[in-house]
Design an enzyme around this catalytic site. Structure first.
Site, PDB file in Angstrom:
ATOM      1  CG  ASN A   9      -6.776  21.015  76.360  1.00 31.10           C
ATOM      2  OD1 ASN A   9      -7.796  21.591  75.980  1.00 31.10           O
ATOM      3  ND2 ASN A   9      -6.013  21.471  77.347  1.00 31.10           N
ATOM      4  CE  LYS A  11      -3.363  23.933  75.847  1.00 32.96           C
ATOM      5  NZ  LYS A  11      -2.255  24.394  76.614  1.00 32.96           N
ATOM      6  CG  HIS A  95      -5.569  22.357  81.611  1.00 32.63           C
ATOM      7  ND1 HIS A  95      -4.776  23.473  81.481  1.00 32.63           N
ATOM      8  CD2 HIS A  95      -5.094  21.454  80.723  1.00 32.63           C
ATOM      9  CE1 HIS A  95      -3.872  23.248  80.545  1.00 32.63           C
ATOM     10  NE2 HIS A  95      -4.041  22.034  80.064  1.00 32.63           N
ATOM     11  CD  GLU A  97      -3.507  26.253  79.366  1.00 30.38           C
ATOM     12  OE1 GLU A  97      -4.600  26.029  78.814  1.00 30.38           O
ATOM     13  OE2 GLU A  97      -2.420  25.923  78.863  1.00 30.38           O
ATOM     14  CD  GLU A 167      -1.762  18.486  81.091  1.00 31.44           C
ATOM     15  OE1 GLU A 167      -1.642  18.106  79.929  1.00 31.44           O
ATOM     16  OE2 GLU A 167      -2.424  19.475  81.415  1.00 31.44           O
ATOM     17  N   GLY A 173       3.006  23.881  76.931  1.00 35.49           N
ATOM     18  CA  GLY A 173       3.089  24.918  75.903  1.00 35.49           C
ATOM     19  C   GLY A 173       4.446  25.601  75.827  1.00 35.49           C
ATOM     20  CB  SER A 213       6.240  20.337  75.427  1.00 38.76           C
ATOM     21  OG  SER A 213       5.962  21.686  75.795  1.00 38.76           O
TER      22      SER A 213
END
Ligand code: PEP
Length: 251
Positions: A9, A11, A95, A97, A167, A173, A213
């Site tokens: 991904n 991003k 996702h 985010e 996730e 991250g 991560s």
């Protein structure tokens, strides 16, 4: 046996030149080896560039989001059919985010999942708890709610074209990955829920990626867990020399 699946991904990173280079390096590094399924998910603006690199290789192209309509007056949105037209086979939906920074909820994600599948795309559906959820012992409840909401109305046949990506938000991250045991526990919970709702064959066939991560040095211990069927990789997918060892950890 479920084939491992590792997706990158990217991003909101890479320009066209950088995307081309990165995709070329991944393809060259894999040298046609398809023992692990691999997908690259660049930003919309680089899909066409990366599609040209991936054509004729075993590496699939995915997008990071889509709208739930195929066309219409939705300024700034991209439809499932547009993604297909660009050569995408996959789309990431839900996702964290998008859930937490763009305010997407399970009902909206569910509409997108239905639309993407109806258009012929495969879906990587992300879900996971926040740190607060985990510390409050709410992980199971949160995952159950996300599953119920985002998979509403999907039968076993549709599930065949889906991949789940567990996730945990606190691991994305942050450099703090879930331990292999934490990942295995969550994945087993997700598979158990699918077994109850869609039957054991569907649950046994479903691939569940871990994301949060993942790096070259922790990939092997995560990917060897019995219910971890690959990874959704953010930061480490932006450098071929970090991404390729993660793919190889799935062999
Ligand atoms: C992600 O964006 O899906 C992700 C898991 O990011 P990272 O690998 O950087 O934690």
């Amino acid at each position: 046996m479920r084939k491992k699946f590792v997706a990158g991904n990217w991003k909101m990173f890479t320009d066209r030149a950088g995307a081309k280079k990165l995709a070329e390096a991944v393809v060259a590094g894999l040298a046609g080896d398809n023992r692990v399924e691999v997908a690259l998910c660049p930003p919309f603006t680089n899909l066409e560039t990366v599609a040209a690199v991936l054509r004729g290789t075993p590496v699939a192209l995915g997008a990071q989001n889509c709208h739930f309509e195929n066309e219409g007056a939705f300024t700034g949105e991209i439809s499932p059919l547009m993604l297909l037209d660009l050569g995408c086979s996959h789309v990431i939906l839900g996702h964290s985010e998008r859930r937490h920074k763009m305010g997407e909820g399970d009902a909206l994600i569910n509409k997108k999942v239905h639309a993407a599948l109806a258009a012929g795309l495969k879906v990587i559906l992300c879900l996971g708890e926040t740190l607060e959820d985990r510390q409050g012992n709410q992980t199971g409840l949160v995952l159950k709610k996300q599953l119920e909401g985002s998979l509403a109305g999907l039968d076993e046949a549709k599930l065949e074209r889906m991949v789940l990506a567990y996730e945990p938000v606190w691991a994305i991250g942050t450099g703090h990955n879930a331990t292999p045991q934490q990942a295995q526990e969550a994945h087993a919970f997700l598979r158990g829920w699918i077994a109850q709702t869609h039957g054991k064959p569907a649950a046994d066939a479903l691939r569940i990626q871990y994301g949060g991560s993942v790096k070259a040095d922790n990939a092997e211990s995560l990917l060897k867990q019995p219910d971890v069927d690959g990874g959704l990789i953010g930061g480490a997918s932006l450098k071929a020399d970090q991404f390729l060892p993660i793919v190889r950890a799935g062999i």
